[in-house]
Scaffold this motif. Structure first.
Motif, PDB file in Angstrom:
ATOM      1  N   ARG A   7     -16.802   1.470  21.214  1.00  0.00           N
ATOM      2  CA  ARG A   7     -16.903   1.683  22.531  1.00  0.00           C
ATOM      3  C   ARG A   7     -16.235   0.855  23.485  1.00  0.00           C
ATOM      4  N   ILE A   8     -15.698   1.144  24.486  1.00  0.00           N
ATOM      5  CA  ILE A   8     -15.036   0.485  25.572  1.00  0.00           C
ATOM      6  C   ILE A   8     -15.749  -0.429  26.181  1.00  0.00           C
ATOM      7  N   TYR A   9     -17.197  -0.268  26.146  1.00  0.00           N
ATOM      8  CA  TYR A   9     -18.025  -0.972  26.669  1.00  0.00           C
ATOM      9  C   TYR A   9     -18.587  -2.160  26.035  1.00  0.00           C
ATOM     10  N   ASP A  10     -18.260  -2.212  24.721  1.00  0.00           N
ATOM     11  CA  ASP A  10     -18.620  -3.469  23.851  1.00  0.00           C
ATOM     12  C   ASP A  10     -17.666  -4.281  23.952  1.00  0.00           C
ATOM     13  N   SER A  11     -18.125  -5.609  23.959  1.00  0.00           N
ATOM     14  CA  SER A  11     -17.220  -6.874  24.531  1.00  0.00           C
ATOM     15  C   SER A  11     -16.100  -6.748  23.421  1.00  0.00           C
ATOM     16  N   PRO A  27     -12.950   5.471  31.699  1.00  0.00           N
ATOM     17  CA  PRO A  27     -14.193   5.298  31.580  1.00  0.00           C
ATOM     18  C   PRO A  27     -14.798   4.497  32.952  1.00  0.00           C
ATOM     19  N   ARG A  28     -16.020   4.996  33.355  1.00  0.00           N
ATOM     20  CA  ARG A  28     -16.802   4.793  34.378  1.00  0.00           C
ATOM     21  C   ARG A  28     -17.211   3.236  34.274  1.00  0.00           C
ATOM     22  N   GLY A  29     -16.893   2.366  35.360  1.00  0.00           N
ATOM     23  CA  GLY A  29     -17.463   1.146  35.568  1.00  0.00           C
ATOM     24  C   GLY A  29     -16.868  -0.059  34.951  1.00  0.00           C
ATOM     25  N   ILE A  30     -15.643   0.430  34.213  1.00  0.00           N
ATOM     26  CA  ILE A  30     -14.868  -0.563  33.582  1.00  0.00           C
ATOM     27  C   ILE A  30     -13.416  -0.669  34.436  1.00  0.00           C
ATOM     28  N   SER A  31     -13.243  -1.913  34.565  1.00  0.00           N
ATOM     29  CA  SER A  31     -11.957  -2.174  35.409  1.00  0.00           C
ATOM     30  C   SER A  31     -10.990  -2.462  34.368  1.00  0.00           C
ATOM     31  N   LYS A  32      -9.598  -2.330  34.944  1.00  0.00           N
ATOM     32  CA  LYS A  32      -8.489  -2.241  33.979  1.00  0.00           C
ATOM     33  C   LYS A  32      -8.462  -3.733  33.102  1.00  0.00           C
ATOM     34  N   GLY A  33      -8.828  -4.647  33.942  1.00  0.00           N
ATOM     35  CA  GLY A  33      -8.629  -6.094  33.571  1.00  0.00           C
ATOM     36  C   GLY A  33      -9.844  -6.161  32.406  1.00  0.00           C
ATOM     37  N   ASN A  34     -10.766  -5.700  32.624  1.00  0.00           N
ATOM     38  CA  ASN A  34     -11.901  -6.078  31.769  1.00  0.00           C
ATOM     39  C   ASN A  34     -11.745  -5.193  30.300  1.00  0.00           C
ATOM     40  N   ALA A  35     -10.935  -4.105  30.406  1.00  0.00           N
ATOM     41  CA  ALA A  35     -10.751  -3.356  29.394  1.00  0.00           C
ATOM     42  C   ALA A  35      -9.884  -4.139  28.211  1.00  0.00           C
ATOM     43  N   VAL A  94      -5.690  -1.997  14.649  1.00  0.00           N
ATOM     44  CA  VAL A  94      -5.503  -1.097  15.861  1.00  0.00           C
ATOM     45  C   VAL A  94      -7.014  -0.656  15.903  1.00  0.00           C
ATOM     46  N   THR A  95      -7.609  -0.871  17.338  1.00  0.00           N
ATOM     47  CA  THR A  95      -8.937  -0.507  17.619  1.00  0.00           C
ATOM     48  C   THR A  95      -8.851   0.848  18.471  1.00  0.00           C
ATOM     49  N   LEU A  96      -9.410   1.832  18.301  1.00  0.00           N
ATOM     50  CA  LEU A  96      -9.391   2.996  19.081  1.00  0.00           C
ATOM     51  C   LEU A  96     -10.687   3.035  19.929  1.00  0.00           C
ATOM     52  N   LEU A  97     -10.327   2.984  21.438  1.00  0.00           N
ATOM     53  CA  LEU A  97     -11.324   2.902  22.304  1.00  0.00           C
ATOM     54  C   LEU A  97     -12.021   4.259  22.770  1.00  0.00           C
ATOM     55  N   TYR A  98     -13.335   4.248  22.781  1.00  0.00           N
ATOM     56  CA  TYR A  98     -13.857   5.374  23.449  1.00  0.00           C
ATOM     57  C   TYR A  98     -14.999   5.457  24.543  1.00  0.00           C
ATOM     58  N   GLY A  99     -15.059   6.049  25.343  1.00  0.00           N
ATOM     59  CA  GLY A  99     -16.382   5.791  26.326  1.00  0.00           C
ATOM     60  C   GLY A  99     -17.649   6.487  25.907  1.00  0.00           C
ATOM     61  N   ALA A 100     -17.688   7.447  25.116  1.00  0.00           N
ATOM     62  CA  ALA A 100     -18.833   8.340  24.718  1.00  0.00           C
ATOM     63  C   ALA A 100     -20.073   7.436  24.667  1.00  0.00           C
ATOM     64  N   LYS A 101     -21.298   7.740  24.803  1.00  0.00           N
ATOM     65  CA  LYS A 101     -22.687   7.041  24.587  1.00  0.00           C
ATOM     66  C   LYS A 101     -22.863   6.961  23.246  1.00  0.00           C
ATOM     67  N   ASN A 102     -22.709   7.963  22.451  1.00  0.00           N
ATOM     68  CA  ASN A 102     -23.162   8.183  21.031  1.00  0.00           C
ATOM     69  C   ASN A 102     -22.274   7.949  20.100  1.00  0.00           C
ATOM     70  N   PRO A 103     -22.421   6.689  19.365  1.00  0.00           N
ATOM     71  CA  PRO A 103     -21.602   6.386  18.272  1.00  0.00           C
ATOM     72  C   PRO A 103     -21.172   7.122  17.065  1.00  0.00           C
ATOM     73  N   GLN A 104     -22.219   8.024  17.041  1.00  0.00           N
ATOM     74  CA  GLN A 104     -22.310   8.942  15.664  1.00  0.00           C
ATOM     75  C   GLN A 104     -21.502  10.287  16.201  1.00  0.00           C
ATOM     76  N   VAL A 105     -21.732  10.806  17.602  1.00  0.00           N
ATOM     77  CA  VAL A 105     -20.915  11.932  17.981  1.00  0.00           C
ATOM     78  C   VAL A 105     -20.080  11.964  19.116  1.00  0.00           C
ATOM     79  N   ASN A 106     -18.824  11.766  18.578  1.00  0.00           N
ATOM     80  CA  ASN A 106     -17.735  11.499  19.586  1.00  0.00           C
ATOM     81  C   ASN A 106     -16.447  11.707  19.082  1.00  0.00           C
ATOM     82  N   HIS A 107     -15.257  11.968  19.725  1.00  0.00           N
ATOM     83  CA  HIS A 107     -14.047  12.483  19.208  1.00  0.00           C
ATOM     84  C   HIS A 107     -13.265  11.381  18.362  1.00  0.00           C
TER      85      HIS A 107
END
Length: 122
Positions: A7-11, A27-35, A94-107
């Motif tokens: 998840r992109i929200y993870d550190s 993704p909401r709430g993420i700045s380009k610098g913090n991503a 390579v880490t594929l980052l996604y914004g979905a809340k559910n780690p078991q149900v996402n693309h």
């Protein structure tokens, strides 16, 4: 091939290697610098129509997976982007980052499996 999803929200971790956002929308709430992104690969995200239909509902996940794989197989832009990600992952993490809340149900789960299945053809 060294590929993971997160998840992109993870550190951010140095061990993430190359960090690629694979969502079509920022993704909401993420700045380009913090991503801490190395790239944004919109071409590997599901279409707007498919994403809206899916709605991140577990009961739609199996059919969504089938339709999403079909999109990846038929879109020339997605095929080119997939080849690039596969080549990158042969050299380092390579880490594929996604914004979905559910780690078991996402693309990203489907995308990782898809890329791993295509590694032999690149």
């Amino acid at each position: 091939m060294v590929l993971q999803i997160k998840r992109i929200y993870d550190s951010f971790q140095e061990s993430d290697g190359t960090r690629l956002l694979v969502d079509r929308l920022w993704p909401r709430g993420i700045s380009k610098g913090n991503a801490h992104l190395d790239g944004w690969v919109k071409e590997l995200a599901p279409s707007h129509q498919l994403r809206r239909w899916f709605g991140h509902k577990a009961e739609n996940f199996e059919k969504f997976a089938m339709l999403y794989r079909a999109e990846l197989d038929t879109a020339a832009e997605a095929q080119a982007a997939a080849r690039q990600v596969i080549l990158q992952s042969k050299e380092n993490m390579v880490t594929l980052l996604y914004g979905a809340k559910n780690p078991q149900v996402n693309h990203a789960i489907i995308l990782k499996e898809y890329l791993e299945s295509k590694v032999l053809s690149v």
